[in-house]
Structures are given as structure tokens and as C-alpha cells.
Design an enzyme around this catalytic site. Structure first.
Site, PDB file in Angstrom:
ATOM      1  N   LYS A 161       0.717  -1.242  -0.106  1.00 35.45           N
ATOM      2  CA  LYS A 161       0.090   0.037   0.084  1.00 35.45           C
ATOM      3  C   LYS A 161       0.670   1.095  -0.008  1.00 35.45           C
ATOM      4  O   LYS A 161       0.605   2.344   0.765  1.00 35.45           O
ATOM      5  CB  LYS A 161      -0.964  -0.055   1.314  1.00 35.45           C
ATOM      6  CG  LYS A 161      -1.879  -1.284   1.481  1.00 35.45           C
ATOM      7  CD  LYS A 161      -2.796  -0.842   2.765  1.00 35.45           C
ATOM      8  CE  LYS A 161      -2.115  -1.593   3.746  1.00 35.45           C
ATOM      9  NZ  LYS A 161      -2.991  -1.826   4.889  1.00 35.45           N
ATOM     10  N   ASP A 197      -5.319  -5.639  10.898  1.00 39.29           N
ATOM     11  CA  ASP A 197      -6.712  -4.844  10.964  1.00 39.29           C
ATOM     12  C   ASP A 197      -7.788  -5.827  10.701  1.00 39.29           C
ATOM     13  O   ASP A 197      -8.960  -5.690  11.275  1.00 39.29           O
ATOM     14  CB  ASP A 197      -6.702  -3.719   9.637  1.00 39.29           C
ATOM     15  CG  ASP A 197      -6.463  -4.117   8.571  1.00 39.29           C
ATOM     16  OD1 ASP A 197      -5.990  -5.124   8.221  1.00 39.29           O
ATOM     17  OD2 ASP A 197      -6.437  -3.140   7.596  1.00 39.29           O
TER      18      ASP A 197
HETATM   19  C1  BGC Z   1      -2.013  -5.826   3.676  1.00 41.39           C
HETATM   20  C2  BGC Z   1      -2.766  -6.380   4.820  1.00 41.39           C
HETATM   21  C3  BGC Z   1      -4.184  -5.708   5.392  1.00 41.39           C
HETATM   22  C4  BGC Z   1      -4.589  -5.179   4.005  1.00 41.39           C
HETATM   23  C5  BGC Z   1      -5.967  -4.272   4.355  1.00 41.39           C
HETATM   24  C6  BGC Z   1      -2.988  -5.565   2.954  1.00 41.39           C
HETATM   25  O1  BGC Z   1      -2.109  -4.508   2.126  1.00 41.39           O
HETATM   26  O2  BGC Z   1      -1.028  -6.779   3.247  1.00 41.39           O
HETATM   27  O3  BGC Z   1      -2.151  -6.958   6.085  1.00 41.39           O
HETATM   28  O4  BGC Z   1      -4.972  -6.256   6.242  1.00 41.39           O
HETATM   29  O5  BGC Z   1      -3.863  -4.365   3.252  1.00 41.39           O
HETATM   30  O6  BGC Z   1      -5.412  -3.263   5.257  1.00 41.39           O
END
Ligand code: BGC
Length: 471
Positions: A161, A197
Site C-alpha cells: 500500500k 486490521d
Molecule cells: C495488507 C494486509 C491488510 C490489508 C488491509 C494489505 O495491503 O497486506 O495486512 O490487512 O492491506 O488493510
């Protein structure tokens, strides 16, 4: 060209985004295979769907109480909370919270800078709340794939992200946070529990509703967790009971298994991201990328003379200029057309009536594909739990959070309809909770503390015990 002819061309242009129920069923089966690979003792290391054990086995028993701090890193903002767990009302109260922006240069700077920034935000918050002298336990909602060794030891596998801080992958995040707090020296932290989360969302939902066994996020990123039978969690000792597994389904497709459904636009989004080849499923679905898929489509269609009299504006040519929230605004019932006019004008585009309809169609197609793909993934989990338990029919609650799910006008409806088709023997009830992941992290911390306190009472000499600590 007349309006209808243009729209017909637009629709045919978008064909590669439409996924039939048959294809979705097939995708769901592929995910199930990947999940089994991720759980396997000898296969997990090469699995793209990581299926990470969380060491969360128990949902709260209602005896937990007290004040907690909670941190939330991994969505659009970094947030700090003071929460109170109330035993009598089975409630987690948000006492106060603060949002701290994470500047882009910190998101891609060094790990030390990131954790110093987090520790500074926490320090300012504690000061403003008059809590600096207390040593409060802390639940850390850290929403990235982590190999959890214990509830308070969590090694970052990789950033996702848009985060890419150096020196953090492969390190224990709790340690890095504690070191940063130590460098400041003006306050102390109590017990720290690390929570994804999805797990926080599940735990928060499960506190109020015992039948909640799946947690799902569709926001900046996407992911889900669920309660798996311990006998299938081959990487953790013990056969009895269940453990919450963080699937990290965003990594589905990293082994090429979604190549046949990726469009040229998905490939471009991946190529131009800061982590090419990683989290392919997430890049087809989540809020961080959906707007960019639409932008790339609009640019290509304009160049192919289907839109905006073939005139692309400089803004539209700019990466990430088309925000995912525009998709929701454009598809909004009633105000959608006015919103589209404003958004396109702000992007420096000259539009006509046909352009408005075409842009709406593009948004529809991209968001609908996202909802359908999520449904295929969720159906894989629901079907798996049903099969695990040998049930003819399985009913459960899904705790959900994330801006895409909450804000898009038709997303949740389409997702639910497709899950019904793909998992006809499962009934899923969806519960959205505000700040669920953070409140759930406080719950996990409360349970971990209760268990730690109980084992301390039983055995005072347990201090340097090396056994993984569960919740
Ligand atoms: C992460 C997860 C997370 C999800 C939602 C993903 O990019 O790898 O760990 O739960 O985003 O936030």
C-alpha cells in the site's frame, strides 16, 4: 459518432473486465488451493497467499476491562486512540483519538524515521490527554503482512500500500516501536500486542456477536481473516480448537495464477507501482489502485477517440490523479451526473453528454469487477469453513471495514449477491463497525494481558519462558 454507437464501443472496449460467474467460481477454487498451500508445513514458504497464524485463538470472555492505547498504521492515516474496555456492557469505548498524517517522504524513508514519527505522535497525544505518566498496554493495529511469532512479536514480511521504509522488512515491529519510544525517553509503554486490521475487526465484531468468524477489509488495501481448525494450521503445534488465520489474500496471483484475468491496465498499475509483482489481487481491487485503473482506461479510450474529442488533459495524464473516491461520487444515485461534470472539469477535460455516460460506465465496470472478485475470495473462505466442519449449511457473521466497502454506493450489495451465488450453502451476515480494527486490537491486548496475568499467578517463575504466547 452518435451517442449510442459510442457507448456500444465503450462497452466492448471494457469486455476484458467482465468476469462471468463461471470464471469467478474458478477463481474461488484457485484461491482455495492457494490457501491450502499457505497452511501446509512444507508448502507455505512458496505460497503467495501466506495464511499467517495470528496466535489469536480465543474471542474475549467478557471479563476484560481497563484502559488501553491503540495505534493504527496501514490505511490512509496513522491514528492514535485511548480506549476503555467495559466488562459490564461488553463494550469498547473510544475515549479520544488523534489523526497524524504520514508524509510521503516518511512512507518511503527509513524505518527509524517512521517509528520516530509514530512515537512523536503518540507522545503528543499522551501529553494532550494527561496520560504521559501512566504505563498503559497498547494494541498496535499494523496492517501489513507479518510473520507473528507471538502476540507481541511480529516480523514484517513486506510492505504494501505505498509504504516502503528501509530496514523494517524482516524485523520485529514491536521492537522497533519500543526502541523509538526509548530514544525519546519521556514516556513508557506497557504490554504491546500486534494485530492485523482484519483480526481487530473480527475480534471487535466477535465481542458483541459470538458467531462472527470472518474479518474482512476492503479499503486502501484488501484482506481477510477467519477461524481455521488447528489441525489444519500445520505450522503451529497443537491439534485442538481453532486459530485465527490472516490470509493476506492480497497476495493472491503473485505466482501468476491470475494472469488470465489481469487486463493490460492491471499490468500497467502493477508495473508502475513501488512493489511490482507483489499483491496482484489487491491491485485489481482495492482503493489504493482502483482510481488509477480508471484513469489508465480513460487515457487509452481518449487516445482511441472514444472520449473527450480525443483530447487528453495534462491532469488526466498524471499518475494517481483520478482518486478512487471519484468512482463512488460518479456512481452515486441522484448526484452522480453533477459530480461527474465537476470531476471531469477539475481534471481539465472538455466533456459532452456521451462522455458523462461513458465515464460512468467505466467506473461501474471497474468497481463491479472489484466487488465480484472480493465475493469470489470471500466465498472461498465461507465454503472452506463449511467443509472443515462437515456442515450442510453454515451461517456466520462477517465483520467488515474499509472505505471502499463503506463508501461505494453499490459495492456491498453486489458483493453480497455474488457470494450468495458462489456459496449457496452459506449464509453470511455482514456487520460494519466504526473503528472496529482498533477497538478489536484493544480487545486482543486485554485478552493477552488477562491470560498473561493468569499464567503469572499460576507460575511466578515464568518470566523467561520461550513458548509462543497466545490469546
Ligand atoms: C495488507 C494486509 C491488510 C490489508 C488491509 C494489505 O495491503 O497486506 O495486512 O490487512 O492491506 O488493510
Amino acid at each position: 459518432m452518435c451517442e449510442d454507437a459510442t457507448l456500444a464501443k465503450v462497452v466492448s472496449f471494457l469486455e476484458s473486465f467482465s468476469l462471468s460467474l463461471e470464471t469467478l467460481r474458478d477463481i474461488s477454487t484457485r484461491l482455495t488451493k492457494n490457501m491450502i498451500q499457505g497452511l501446509g508445513r512444507h508448502t507455505h514458504h512458496k505460497a503467495s497467499v501466506k495464511m499467517l497464524p495470528t496466535f489469536v485463538r480465543a474471542t474475549p470472555d467478557g471479563t476484560e476491562e481497563g484502559d488501553f492505547l491503540a495505534l493504527d498504521l496501514g490505511g490512509t492515516n496513522f491514528r492514535v486512540f485511548h480506549v476503555r474496555v467495559q466488562q459490564d456492557e461488553r463494550n469498547v469505548l473510544k475515549m479520544d483519538s488523534e489523526i497524524c498524517a504520514i508524509p510521503r517522504e516518511i512512507m518511503t524513508g527509513t524505518g527509524e524515521q517512521l517509528f520516530d514519527h509514530i512515537a512523536a505522535c503518540l507522545g503528543t497525544f499522551l501529553e494532550s490527554q494527561g496520560l504521559k505518566d501512566q504505563v498503559l498496554p497498547l494494541g498496535f493495529t499494523f496492517s501489513f503482512p507479518c510473520e507473528q511469532k507471538e502476540i507481541d512479536k511480529s516480523i514484517l514480511i513486506r510492505w504494501t500500500k505505498g509504504f516502503n521504509c528501509s530496514g523494517v522488512e524482516g524485523r520485529d515491529v514491536v521492537q522497533l516501536l519500543k526502541e523509538a519510544v526509548h530514544r525519546r525517553g519521556d514516556y513508557e509503554l506497557g504490554f504491546v500486542a500486534m494485530v492485523n486490521d482484519t483480526v481487530g475487526t473480527l475480534m471487535n465484531c466477535g465481542y458483541k456477536n459470538q458467531s462472527c468468524e470472518i474479518g474482512m477489509i476492503i479499503g486502501t488495501g484488501t484482506n481477510a481473516c477467519y477461524m481455521e481448525e488447528m489441525c489444519n494450521v500445520q505450522r503451529v503445534e497443537g491439534e485442538g480448537g481453532r486459530m485465527c488465520i490472516n490470509t493476506e489474500w492480497g497476495g493472491f496471483g503473485d505466482d501468476g495464477s491470475l494472469r488470465d484475468v489481469q487486463t493490460e491496465f492491471d499490468l500497467e498499475v502493477d508495473r508502475s507501482s513501488i512493489n511490482p509483482g507483489v499483491h496482484i489481487f489487491e491491485k485489481m481491487i482495492s482503493g489504493m489502485y482502483m482510481g488509477e485503473i480508471v484513469r489508465l482506461l480513460l487515457v487509452k479510450m481518449t487516445k482511441d477517440q472514444l472520449l473527450f474529442s480525443a483530447q487528453v488533459s495534462a491532469q488526466l495524464q498524471t499518475k494517481d490523479a483520478f482518486l478512487t473516491k471519484f468512482i463512488s461520487e460518479i456512481e452515486e444515485e441522484g448526484t452522480g451526473e453533477e459530480n461527474t461534470k465537476r470531476i471531469l472539469s477539475d481534471l481539465g477535460l472538455q466533456w459532452g453528454a456521451a462522455d458523462l455516460r461513458a465515464v460512468r460506465t467505466v467506473c461501474d465496470v471497474v468497481s463491479s469487477r472489484s466487488a465480484r472478485l472480493c465475493a469470489a475470495a470471500l466465498a472461498a473462505i465461507a465454503n472452506r469453513i463449511r467443509t472443515n466442519r462437515g456442515l450442510d449449511h453454515f451461517k456466520t457473521t462477517v465483520g467488515v471495514d474499509g472505505t471502499v466497502y463503506k463508501k461505494h454506493p453499490n459495492f456491498s450489495e453486489e458483493l453480497r449477491a455474488v457470494v450468495r451465488d458462489l456459496a449457496p450453502c452459506c449464509t453470511l451476515d455482514f456487520r460494519v463497525s466504526e473503528d472496529g480494527s482498533v477497538k478489536g486490537a484493544a480487545m486482543v491486548t486485554a485478552v493477552a494481558q488477562r491470560i498473561a496475568a493468569q499464567s503469572h499467578l499460576i507460575d511466578d517463575s515464568d518470566d523467561d519462558d520461550d513458548e509462543p504466547r497466545d490469546v
